[in-house]
Structure formats: structure tokens, C-alpha cells
Design a protein around this motif. Structure first.
Motif, PDB file in Angstrom:
ATOM      1  N   ARG A  10       0.818  -1.212   0.000  1.00  0.00           N
ATOM      2  CA  ARG A  10       0.000   0.000   0.000  1.00  0.00           C
ATOM      3  C   ARG A  10       0.858   1.269   0.000  1.00  0.00           C
ATOM      4  O   ARG A  10       0.653   2.143  -0.856  1.00  0.00           O
ATOM      5  N   ALA A  43      -0.654  -5.104  -9.227  1.00  0.00           N
ATOM      6  CA  ALA A  43      -2.074  -5.439  -9.380  1.00  0.00           C
ATOM      7  C   ALA A  43      -2.244  -6.858  -9.922  1.00  0.00           C
ATOM      8  O   ALA A  43      -3.152  -7.597  -9.508  1.00  0.00           O
ATOM      9  N   LYS A  44      -1.362  -7.260 -10.851  1.00  0.00           N
ATOM     10  CA  LYS A  44      -1.414  -8.635 -11.372  1.00  0.00           C
ATOM     11  C   LYS A  44      -1.099  -9.635 -10.268  1.00  0.00           C
ATOM     12  O   LYS A  44      -1.748 -10.678 -10.165  1.00  0.00           O
ATOM     13  N   GLN A  49      -1.546  -9.191  -7.053  1.00  0.00           N
ATOM     14  CA  GLN A  49      -2.650  -9.190  -6.095  1.00  0.00           C
ATOM     15  C   GLN A  49      -3.977  -9.607  -6.722  1.00  0.00           C
ATOM     16  O   GLN A  49      -4.997  -9.693  -6.033  1.00  0.00           O
ATOM     17  N   ASN A  50      -3.944  -9.840  -8.035  1.00  0.00           N
ATOM     18  CA  ASN A  50      -5.149 -10.246  -8.772  1.00  0.00           C
ATOM     19  C   ASN A  50      -6.287  -9.248  -8.524  1.00  0.00           C
ATOM     20  O   ASN A  50      -7.400  -9.621  -8.152  1.00  0.00           O
ATOM     21  N   ASP A  51      -6.000  -7.966  -8.771  1.00  0.00           N
ATOM     22  CA  ASP A  51      -6.953  -6.876  -8.540  1.00  0.00           C
ATOM     23  C   ASP A  51      -7.441  -6.355  -9.893  1.00  0.00           C
ATOM     24  O   ASP A  51      -6.816  -5.480 -10.504  1.00  0.00           O
ATOM     25  N   LYS A  96      -9.831  -4.368 -10.910  1.00  0.00           N
ATOM     26  CA  LYS A  96     -10.123  -2.937 -11.016  1.00  0.00           C
ATOM     27  C   LYS A  96      -8.835  -2.132 -11.205  1.00  0.00           C
ATOM     28  O   LYS A  96      -8.747  -1.258 -12.080  1.00  0.00           O
ATOM     29  N   LYS A  97      -7.820  -2.448 -10.398  1.00  0.00           N
ATOM     30  CA  LYS A  97      -6.557  -1.724 -10.493  1.00  0.00           C
ATOM     31  C   LYS A  97      -5.855  -2.031 -11.823  1.00  0.00           C
ATOM     32  O   LYS A  97      -5.211  -1.160 -12.414  1.00  0.00           O
TER      33      LYS A  97
END
Length: 460
Positions: free
Chosen positions: A126, A148-149, A151-153, A155-156
Motif C-alpha cells: 500500500r 495489481a497482477k 494481487q489479482n486486482d 479494477k486496479k
């Protein structure tokens, strides 16, 4: 007089925090002020030493200053944090780089990037993302995208893709990132690929992924190009021996002048490998031991390892030429010309060698003119001029040799050649000037100094 001048220098650069009015009423007060002045003088000396090290790119000196005066250097009033942080990275002082980054995080992009990388290393995603968003450049968003990849997010991923679509298309090909170490390695390689010629940034990649050999190799090459022997030795000493290391170290060895660093580099090359013999040949050439160099070069290629390497044949041709073995020199240099696709540097050496030995002057003149069109360097201009001189076209010889001397005004061989042309044209005063200049080049290995002195004496 000296102490007065130093006082005003101290006052001018803002290191002294004392006023111009001095009122001493006691011995103790005087002693305190003397102690204070000595301390401030030491600060000034350190400040000047530090800036000298920066300006001269003396990285060993800079590293020693960092090691012995870290706290004082951190306290310097720094306006350009990017510059001083980059220099901390250049000498491998990550602790100082981080400390300085904390001071400059509101104004310096590299400070924000360093702190973000440090957070990533500690798995603090963060705060890392917050700093990267503040940095607001393509590399920062590429790193956010990779996080983001990991964390598998979704939206991000979408938000970041919209900011750098041309880059994320490339990053999309990366397989799912399953662990933190893989994330660190991918980001480090990304930084390394984007900043191949920037040792400070590659060192940042190395800090994030210190076990990645590809990053170590790139960092070594970058430090070598920047003539930072201190860090070349520091990084090289732990690199394992393997065929890739052998090849890279052989090239690095050739471009390092410091003897202690050369020993470290040679120790990382597999003994009796072709690359090991090439390195030994380079050492022999630097000592002008051309017979020894020839033996090492032939041993290096006994199994045909360098059969298609024009640099090998170019080096062997030079060694033969220095031993006045012109037939073998022509053979090796012709192979170098063919395998390098008429590299102007190689064409120049072969043509010049043949010209000074009275071989095919007109033919070589035409080759040199083509080489000069491709690469208009002072050395090739000198060769063209000397070819015209040997063809007795003195006006053209003068034109090209004047071009060469404009670029290298104190090159002994070029000055000597130009002096010879002036002499033939009966411009004796100008000939004397050039011949005397030639003698000032004390490092000219190819200059026949005795002959130049003889020409000066004869003319005078």
C-alpha cells in the motif's frame, strides 16, 4: 590573510552560522570560537572534497567519503536530491540513498521511487503504491500494474492499463505472478531493461533482486562504461563462474584499467578457457609483449571459438603488425574486414598498414575515402591524408590532415604527418610547429621520436 579569506568563503556558502560582528570578552569564549571555526573549516573541507569527487567521477574517493562521513554528507543543504541520491547509488551506499530519499520525497522522483522499491522489498504494497502514484511516470505505473497482477486486482489492472496501454500490452504477456520473489525479479528486470545505461537505476534493480545474474551482468557493464572500477570489483567478486560470465568478464577485463580490479575480473573467468586466454592476451598487448599476446590469441582460438568474431581477427592482425609480420597481419585483418562487414575502423587499420609498407596505395586510398564517408573520425582522416601524401597529392593530403588535427590537435602521429606535408610544401615554419607539437605527446607509442628530432634539427 588566508584565515580571513577562508572565513568569508565559509560565510558565503552558508556553512558558517555566525554573524560578521565578533565580540570576544573571555579566553573561554575565544577558545569556543576557535573550536567552532575548526569544526566549520572541516565541514568546508569535506564539502569541497565531496564536490570534487562528484565532478571528477572518482567513485573510489566518493565511496570512502560516504563510508567515513555519512552523517555529515546527509546534513549538507541539498537542492538537487536526484543528483546526490544517484551518486549514493553509484557507490553502492543504499543506506545513505534511503536516508536522503526520505528528506527529498516531496521534490524528487528518484527519492519516491527508491522509497517505493524499499517498501516493496519489505512487502508493504500500500505505501509503495501511494509513492508510485505520486511519482507519476510510466515506470511507476508499470510497477503498479505488476503489483495489481500479483494481487489479482481486476479494477486496479483496468485503471492502470488505461494510463499506459502501450506498455501493459507487453506486460500482459507475463504469466501470473505467484510469489513475492517473482514479483521482485520481474520489476527489477523491468527497471534494468528500461535503464540499461544508467548504473544508479540498475543498482536499484539489483537492490530489489540481488541474486539475479542478468541484472548483475548489466550492472557490471554499466559500471565499466562509467569507469567506476570500485563498483565493478565489488559486484564482480561474488559472481559465479560459467560460460556467460566468462564472455562478459573477458569484455569487461579489456575495458578496466585498474590493476586490482583486473585481478578480480580475471579470477571470475574459468582458467584455460578461450576467454581466459583472450584476457591474458589483452594484458600482454597493454605491456607491448606482442609475441606473448600472439601465443595467447592462437591458444584461445585453437578449437575455432573465435572463428567468426571479427574483434578476434582484428586484435590478432594488430599483434602481427606490431611484430612487423605484414603477411600474417594482412591475412588476419582481411578476415576482420570481411567478418565485420567492412567496419571503417578495421578497414582503416588494414589500409594504413599497407600504405606505410608501400602496398597498393591508390587502391587503399579509395577504401579509406569510403571508410571516412561512413565514419569521419580524426584517425581515418589522418590515414586518408597520409595516403594522399604517399600518392604525392600534397594539397589533398594537407586538407585531410588539417581536418584530423582540428579534432586531435595534440596527437603526435597526426602532428608529425602534417609537419611532413608542410615541409614538402616549403612551409617550413609551420612544419616546425607541428613537429614540436608531436614531441609534446609523450604517450604516442607509434611516434618515431628520434626521427622527428632529426627532422627538426635538420630544418633548423
Amino acid at each position: 590573510m588566508k584565515s580571513s579569506v577562508k572565513y568569508y568563503i565559509l560565510k558565503y556558502i552558508g556553512i558558517l552560522g555566525i554573524g560578521t560582528a565578533v565580540a570576544t570578552t573571555s579566553t573561554q569564549d575565544l577558545q569556543n570560537r576557535q573550536t567552532e571555526t575548526q569544526t566549520e573549516t572541516q565541514k568546508l573541507d569535506l564539502f569541497l572534497q565531496y564536490n570534487f569527487a562528484l565532478q571528477s567521477n572518482n567513485f573510489t574517493y566518493l565511496a570512502n567519503l560516504y563510508a567515513n562521513h555519512t552523517d555529515q554528507i546527509k546534513k549538507f543543504k541539498v537542492r538537487n536530491f536526484d543528483k546526490i541520491i544517484a551518486n549514493a547509488l553509484m557507490v553502492g551506499d543504499m543506506d545513505s540513498a534511503l536516508a536522503l530519499a526520505k528528506k527529498g520525497k516531496n521534490t524528487s522522483a528518484i527519492a519516491q521511487l527508491i522509497l517505493a522499491i524499499d517498501n516493496l522489498k519489505q512487502k508493504k504494497f500500500r505505501p509503495a503504491i501511494k509513492l508510485l502514484q505520486k511519482t507519476n511516470n510510466r515506470l511507476a505505473y508499470a510497477i503498479i500494474y505488476l503489483i495489481a497482477k500479483y494481487q489479482n486486482d481486476p479494477k486496479k489492472i483496468i485503471n492502470t492499463r488505461n494510463k499506459i496501454p502501450e506498455i501493459t500490452r507487453i506486460l500482459d504477456d507475463i504469466a501470473p505472478i505467484e510469489d513475492v520473489q517473482s514479483l521482485h525479479t520481474i520489476i527489477a528486470v523491468l527497471i534494468k531493461d528500461w535503464y540499461k545505461n544508467n548504473p544508479a537505476m540498475i543498482y536499484l534493480a539489483y537492490y530489489l533482486s540481488p541474486d539475479n545474474l542478468s541484472i548483475k551482468y548489466t550492472l557490471l557493464i554499466a559500471y565499466t562504461q562509467n569507469k567506476n572500477n570500485y563498483m565493478v570489483g565489488n559486484i564482480a567478486i561474488d559472481i559465479p563462474k560459467n560460460p556467460t560470465t566468462d564472455t562478459i568478464m573477458e569484455r569487461i577485463y579489456e575495458n578496466v584499467e585498474d590493476a586490482d580490479t583486473q585481478k578480480i575480473i580475471l579470477s571470475r573467468i574459468t582458467e584455460q578457457s578461450p576467454q581466459w586466454y583472450i584476457a591474458l592476451a589483452h594484458s600482454a598487448i597493454s605491456k607491448q609483449s606482442y609475441g606473448t599476446a600472439e601465443k595467447y590469441l592462437l591458444q584461445a582460438n585453437k578449437d575455432g571459438t573465435y572463428e567468426n568474431d571479427w574483434r578476434y581477427w582484428y586484435r590478432l592482425g594488430i599483434v602481427y603488425e606490431r611484430q612487423k609480420n605484414i603477411d600474417n597481419a594482412q591475412y588476419a585483418l582481411n578476415k576482420a574486414v570481411t567478418k565485420s562487414d567492412n567496419n571503417p575502423q578495421v578497414v582503416n587499420y588494414l589500409a594504413y598498414t599497407e600504405i606505410i609498407n608501400g602496398i597498393d596505395i591508390e587502391q587503399n586510398l579509395q577504401k579509406l575515402k569510403i571508410a571516412y564517408e561512413k565514419s569521419p573520425t580524426a584517425y581515418i582522416a589522418d590515414s586518408v591524408g597520409w595516403a594522399y601524401y604517399n600518392a604525392k597529392n600534397y594539397r589533398q593530403a594537407l586538407y585531410y590532415l588539417k581536418l584530423a588535427v582540428e579534432t586531435l590537435p595534440m596527437n603526435g602521429v597526426i602532428n608529425d604527418h602534417l609537419g611532413d606535408v608542410y615541409f614538402v610544401l616549403r612551409r617550413y615554419h609551420e612544419a616546425l610547429i607541428q613537429w614540436n607539437r608531436a614531441l609534446l605527446d609523450t604517450g604516442a607509442k607509434d611516434l618515431n621520436r628520434a626521427l622527428v628530432k632529426q627532422k627538426i634539427k635538420r630544418l633548423e
